[in-house]
Scaffold this motif. Structure first.
Motif, PDB file in Angstrom:
ATOM      1  N   ASP A   1       0.805  -1.063  -0.040  1.00  0.00           N
ATOM      2  CA  ASP A   1       0.039   0.087  -0.224  1.00  0.00           C
ATOM      3  C   ASP A   1       0.871   1.030  -0.021  1.00  0.00           C
ATOM      4  OD1 ASP A   1       0.989   0.115   2.711  1.00  0.00           O
ATOM      5  OD2 ASP A   1      -1.153   0.574   3.409  1.00  0.00           O
TER       6      ASP A   1
ATOM      7  N   ARG B   1      -2.015  10.029   1.547  1.00  0.00           N
ATOM      8  CA  ARG B   1      -3.258   9.516   1.847  1.00  0.00           C
ATOM      9  C   ARG B   1      -3.608   8.066   0.754  1.00  0.00           C
ATOM     10  NH1 ARG B   1      -2.740  14.021   3.893  1.00  0.00           N
ATOM     11  NH2 ARG B   1      -4.404  15.554   4.542  1.00  0.00           N
ATOM     12  N   THR B   2      -2.495   7.293   0.671  1.00  0.00           N
ATOM     13  CA  THR B   2      -2.608   6.109  -0.079  1.00  0.00           C
ATOM     14  C   THR B   2      -2.324   4.820   0.803  1.00  0.00           C
ATOM     15  OG1 THR B   2      -0.232   6.563  -0.681  1.00  0.00           O
ATOM     16  CG2 THR B   2      -1.985   7.330  -2.258  1.00  0.00           C
TER      17      THR B   2
ATOM     18  N   TRP C   1      -3.598   2.074   2.863  1.00  0.00           N
ATOM     19  CA  TRP C   1      -4.885   1.435   2.857  1.00  0.00           C
ATOM     20  C   TRP C   1      -5.507   0.983   4.152  1.00  0.00           C
ATOM     21  CZ3 TRP C   1      -5.859  -4.398   1.422  1.00  0.00           C
ATOM     22  CH2 TRP C   1      -7.519  -4.584   0.951  1.00  0.00           C
TER      23      TRP C   1
ATOM     24  N   PRO D   1     -12.239   5.420   6.094  1.00  0.00           N
ATOM     25  CA  PRO D   1     -11.982   6.735   5.411  1.00  0.00           C
ATOM     26  C   PRO D   1     -10.945   7.354   6.115  1.00  0.00           C
ATOM     27  CG  PRO D   1     -14.428   6.243   5.000  1.00  0.00           C
ATOM     28  CD  PRO D   1     -14.027   5.274   6.015  1.00  0.00           C
TER      29      PRO D   1
ATOM     30  N   ALA E   1     -11.564  12.751   3.851  1.00  0.00           N
ATOM     31  CA  ALA E   1     -11.889  11.883   2.792  1.00  0.00           C
ATOM     32  C   ALA E   1     -12.353  12.539   1.347  1.00  0.00           C
ATOM     33  CB  ALA E   1     -12.720  10.571   2.982  1.00  0.00           C
TER      34      ALA E   1
ATOM     35  N   LEU F   1     -10.520  13.214  -1.446  1.00  0.00           N
ATOM     36  CA  LEU F   1      -9.604  12.077  -2.000  1.00  0.00           C
ATOM     37  C   LEU F   1     -10.233  11.233  -3.131  1.00  0.00           C
ATOM     38  CD1 LEU F   1      -8.169  10.754   1.417  1.00  0.00           C
ATOM     39  CD2 LEU F   1      -7.225  12.350  -0.041  1.00  0.00           C
ATOM     40  N   GLU F   2      -9.762  10.854  -4.015  1.00  0.00           N
ATOM     41  CA  GLU F   2     -10.363   9.815  -5.191  1.00  0.00           C
ATOM     42  C   GLU F   2     -10.442   8.411  -4.530  1.00  0.00           C
ATOM     43  OE1 GLU F   2      -9.089   7.890  -9.110  1.00  0.00           O
ATOM     44  OE2 GLU F   2      -7.547   9.160  -8.386  1.00  0.00           O
ATOM     45  N   TYR F   3      -9.447   8.016  -3.493  1.00  0.00           N
ATOM     46  CA  TYR F   3      -9.983   6.720  -2.826  1.00  0.00           C
ATOM     47  C   TYR F   3     -10.003   7.206  -1.116  1.00  0.00           C
ATOM     48  CZ  TYR F   3      -8.237   4.856  -7.233  1.00  0.00           C
ATOM     49  OH  TYR F   3      -8.140   4.474  -8.542  1.00  0.00           O
TER      50      TYR F   3
ATOM     51  N   GLY G   1      -7.816   5.185   1.023  1.00  0.00           N
ATOM     52  CA  GLY G   1      -6.723   4.501   0.546  1.00  0.00           C
ATOM     53  C   GLY G   1      -6.735   3.619  -0.502  1.00  0.00           C
ATOM     54  N   GLN G   2      -5.847   2.692  -0.920  1.00  0.00           N
ATOM     55  CA  GLN G   2      -6.115   1.605  -1.751  1.00  0.00           C
ATOM     56  C   GLN G   2      -4.863   0.709  -1.696  1.00  0.00           C
ATOM     57  OE1 GLN G   2      -5.100   4.352  -5.739  1.00  0.00           O
ATOM     58  NE2 GLN G   2      -5.869   2.299  -5.996  1.00  0.00           N
TER      59      GLN G   2
ATOM     60  N   ASN H   1      -1.766  -1.473  -3.364  1.00  0.00           N
ATOM     61  CA  ASN H   1      -0.961  -1.168  -4.799  1.00  0.00           C
ATOM     62  C   ASN H   1      -1.200  -2.772  -5.557  1.00  0.00           C
ATOM     63  OD1 ASN H   1       0.014   1.116  -4.346  1.00  0.00           O
ATOM     64  ND2 ASN H   1       1.593   0.433  -2.985  1.00  0.00           N
TER      65      ASN H   1
END
Length: 508
Positions: free
Chosen positions: A274, A280-281, A283, A287, A291, A294-296, A299-300, A302
């Motif tokens: 991650d 803010r990436t 995971w 949220p 949030a 943020l697009e995610y 987070g998300q 990898n």
């Protein structure tokens, strides 16, 4: 291998059951320590000096196993002193002002910056505003967590990247990082430059590092080792991109690298599952506090769970341990599930926010927590802002030790300085200023932090490695407060560092 007799040293006990040091094996009174063929062969009072053996008078100083930094990006750390320091930048305007000044001073040289932390800024930055102050001078500004870079258009074109008006993040950035050499050359990462970095580490009592640098990792280390960067012990990690080369060479974790020496060994397969807090990436299970930006929102990852398990299974079948970067609690949970499913061994790198049950699972699976305590000093305020009450589950060292998780301390240099005493002090006091310790209930003792910094070595005794550090003060001295203990640890002075029986640093 060289032999060495250290006279009159007090042994620093890493055994909790010892309590106050007592007796020759626990350090109450000075003893002599003999190192032969890379191992301690005798510990007693008034040892005879074998013929031809070098002798050092410790004069009552404190002797402990040598220190390790279990997470370093060595090329980036070596280059850090040559880069534009943006660690003090508080706004995007601070950064663009510093870049403009550097371009004005050195218009013909690329600008490589390091250290800004945009996680606390109130807006996203653009390539356009960097272009406005840099002209045609290539500019690459690497974030303080290493997980994104802010480039101008000239640098994007030079590195053969798609032109955009936003920063380069995560996997895309990791892939392009090795190409920076086409901008700046490799003088900053020559064997001589590495040697200087290793000498600086030795002066702090470091006898070994685990290198997670991007690129060809272990395959690059052999050449620089034979060109003089052979001062300490080094474990060199590989990434998925170079795993085929490692497997073709038949390398397993712990194997000496062919053409190097017994102190240069194969490390783990490193997987970045991650992102990071500041970008803010990382995971998370819930949220982020901001949030809406943020697009995610949480987070998300990898990698998908299937991809992660595939990499772990492949490494495990080939005899490689796996070091899995996981910062958010969702990433930690997924990594542990993958270790359980594949039987792979190794570590969670960072484990910055964890669930209580996941700490217990880490212990049950025998997975190490490779942590960087100094990060909590930098991340304290941003964590409170965007993770809120979840900060109680961040840098949970007390939980880990109480549940039986093996703890291994490092720096993640250059994200934090390659300084084991800073890491130890942060683990003990958990504050970098006049504020109370941040979640002091997760603090650990100096003895526990030191024990997590010596690569699993016991209190110096017969049979232990001939990797030693002689200290000018007792690192386990009693202090009235954790603040006093932290200050004393940060100021620790090293008189002697020994690797494999050879003196690599001396200030007696």
């Amino acid at each position: 291998m060289p032999s060495l007799l250290i006279r009159g040293a007090r042994l620093v006990s890493l055994r909790p059951e010892d309590g106050p040091a007592a007796g020759p094996a626990a350090g109450a009174d000075p003893v002599d320590v003999l190192v032969e063929d890379g191992r301690v062969t005798a510990v007693d009072r008034s040892l005879p000096r074998p013929a031809g053996v070098e002798e050092v008078d410790a004069a009552g100083r404190w002797l402990a196993p040598g220190l390790w930094d279990q997470h370093v990006h060595m090329a980036q750390w070596t280059l850090a002193s040559q880069r534009l320091d943006l660690g003090g930048a508080r706004t995007p305007e601070d950064v663009t002002r510093a870049v403009a000044e550097r371009v004005a001073e050195q218009p013909d040289l690329p600008v490589i910056g390091w250290g800004h932390r945009s996680g606390g800024w109130d807006r996203e930055v653009t390539v356009s505003e960097l272009d406005a102050v840099s002209g045609h001078t290539p500019v690459v500004l690497i974030s303080g967590d290493g997980h994104h870079a802010w480039l101008n258009t000239t640098a994007l074109l030079h590195l053969a990247m798609p032109v955009r008006d936003s920063v380069v993040r995560e996997t895309e950035w990791f892939a392009v990082y090795p190409r920076l050499v086409t901008l700046v050359g490799n003088d900053g990462t020559s064997p001589e430059a590495y040697r200087r970095s290793l000498e600086a580490a030795a002066a702090l009592g470091v006898v070994g590092i685990v290198d997670y640098e991007f690129g060809r990792g272990p395959l690059e280390w052999v050449e620089r080792w034979n060109d003089g960067a052979d001062l300490l012990r080094v474990r060199a990690a590989s990434y998925v991109e170079t795993l085929d080369e490692v497997l073709a060479a038949g390398l397993r974790t712990g194997d000496p690298l062919p053409g190097g020496g017994p102190r240069l060994t194969m490390g783990s397969l490193k997987i970045i599952s991650d992102g990071s807090l500041n970008t803010r990436t990382a995971w998370c299970c819930e949220p982020y506090g901001d949030a809406h930006r943020l697009e995610y929102p949480a987070g998300q990852p990898n990698l998908s769970g299937d991809e992660l398990r595939e990499h772990l299974a492949r490494a495990h079948a080939a005899g490689l341990e796996v070091a899995t970067h996981a910062i958010g609690d969702a990433a930690v949970a997924e990594a542990l599930a993958s270790y359980a499913a594949t039987g792979a061994r190794g570590s969670i790198e960072h484990a910055q926010m964890v669930g209580r049950d996941d700490v217990r699972r880490m212990a049950d699976l025998g997975i190490r927590a490779s942590v960087q305590p100094a990060h909590l000093l930098d991340d304290r305020d941003i964590t409170e802002r965007i993770w809120g009450e979840r900060s109680a589950r961040c840098f949970a060292f007390r939980w880990m030790l109480d549940d039986g998780v093996e703890l291994a301390l490092g720096s993640d240099a250059p994200v934090s300085p390659l300084d084991p005493w800073l890491a130890i002090a942060a683990a003990v006091h958990r504050s970098a200023d006049d504020r109370d310790p941040w979640h002091g209930e997760q603090g650990i003792t100096a003895q526990e932090a030191l024990a997590a910094s010596v690569d699993g070595q016991p209190t110096v005794g017969v049979g232990s490695r001939g990797d030693l550090v002689l200290l000018d003060a007792d690192p386990l001295a009693d202090h009235l407060t954790s603040a006093d203990a932290g200050a004393a640890l940060r100021d620790m002075s090293v008189a002697l560092t020994v690797v494999d029986g050879s003196v690599v640093h001396q200030d007696l």
